[in-house]
Design an enzyme around this catalytic site. Structure first.
Site, mmCIF file in Angstrom:
data_model
loop_
_atom_site.group_PDB
_atom_site.id
_atom_site.type_symbol
_atom_site.label_atom_id
_atom_site.label_comp_id
_atom_site.label_asym_id
_atom_site.label_seq_id
_atom_site.Cartn_x
_atom_site.Cartn_y
_atom_site.Cartn_z
ATOM 1 N N CYS A 141 0.838 -1.209 0.000
ATOM 2 C CA CYS A 141 0.000 0.000 0.000
ATOM 3 C C CYS A 141 0.876 1.265 0.000
ATOM 4 C CB CYS A 141 -0.944 -0.044 1.190
ATOM 5 S SG CYS A 141 -2.198 1.256 1.202
ATOM 6 N N ASP A 187 -10.631 -2.853 -5.541
ATOM 7 C CA ASP A 187 -9.647 -1.947 -4.955
ATOM 8 C C ASP A 187 -9.862 -0.538 -5.498
ATOM 9 O OD1 ASP A 187 -7.415 -0.620 -3.997
ATOM 10 O OD2 ASP A 187 -6.042 -2.271 -4.393
ATOM 11 N N HIS A 219 -8.542 -4.366 -1.302
ATOM 12 C CA HIS A 219 -7.312 -3.668 -0.945
ATOM 13 C C HIS A 219 -6.868 -4.055 0.468
ATOM 14 C CE1 HIS A 219 -4.453 -0.288 -1.282
ATOM 15 N NE2 HIS A 219 -4.648 -0.161 0.020
#
Length: 252
Positions: A141, A187, A219
């Site tokens: 991320c 996502d 995600h």
């Protein structure tokens, strides 16, 4: 931009069970989690650039230990000067204000002018203090942006990211080494159009690349997914094995 800025989904998830076996060390002005290979070799190193929950997050430490068990010296720095985001913060938390340092007592921002020097010091320590000859970087991320920024000769040799955020097109165009991505089917940070744009850029760049898309996950699945959901757990395990295979091929 080849992935969107971080959002609420970047700090939601499930804490994983297990006891981390690494140790903490001080690296200049920040703390680092270190996990060693069974043979204590430091020739091949993995720099883990975490998501916003940081280096003391048990999930991240268990992943670091898994890379170490596969024969790597693992170095995972505190990117946030003791100001990570606790998992599952309430919905009124503004991640963009956090990135600007508005929640930090010292008002330290979490943007490239602050994070880049931490990565630079980490790479220097890995090479000079610990004797690492080749460095692979793993970015989850938030961390993916910095894998991309440092994927250059003399810095990071090989890169991997899962569910990336905040990566600019120009940053991705500038990579000088092999790069792999694990992507989630659902996502909002790295949606289909951003993934396809990344594919176009990587094809133009000409470096070895790989993008795996995992169905049934969202995600954050590679770090914060629910282990009691078999679909999610399979994707998490598979994404980790993707990273290991990538480094076995391009780093060792």
């Amino acid at each position: 931009m080849s992935s969107n800025p971080p959002g609420q989904c970047c700090f939601q998830g499930v804490k994983h069970e297990g006891k981390a076996v690494g140790r903490y060390e001080q690296t200049e002005d920040f703390e680092t989690y270190i996990s060693e290979a069974p043979d204590k070799s430091t020739e091949n190193g993995i720099l883990i650039i975490t998501d916003v929950i940081g280096h003391r997050f048990n999930n991240a430490q268990l992943i670091a230990d898994q890379f170490a068990a596969n024969g790597y010296f693992v170095f995972m720095p505190d990117l946030f000067y003791e100001d990570p985001i606790p998992m599952n913060r309430p919905g009124d938390f503004d991640i963009m204000k956090w990135m600007q340092g508005e929640y930090s007592e010292k008002k330290i921002a979490h943007l490239p002018p602050v994070v880049d020097p931490i990565i630079e010091k980490s790479i220097k320590a890995m090479r000079e203090k610990y004797g690492v000859k080749k460095i692979g970087a793993v970015g989850y991320c938030f961390g993916a942006k910095y894998v991309v920024r440092f994927l250059k000769p003399g810095q990071v040799d090989v890169g991997y990211s899962a569910h990336p955020s905040f990566v600019d097109d120009d940053e991705l165009k500038a990579i000088k080494g092999p790069f792999a991505i694990s992507a989630a089917e659902t996502d909002q940070i790295f949606p289909t159009e951003k993934r396809h744009r990344s594919e176009e850029i990587l094809k133009e760049v000409g470096q070895p690349y790989q993008i795996n898309l995992y169905s049934g996950v969202e995600h954050g699945f590679a770090v914060r997914g629910d282990p009691n959901n078999r679909v999610v757990q399979y994707a998490k395990e598979s994404a980790f094995l993707q990273a290991v295979a990538w480094f076995e091929e391009h780093l060792k």
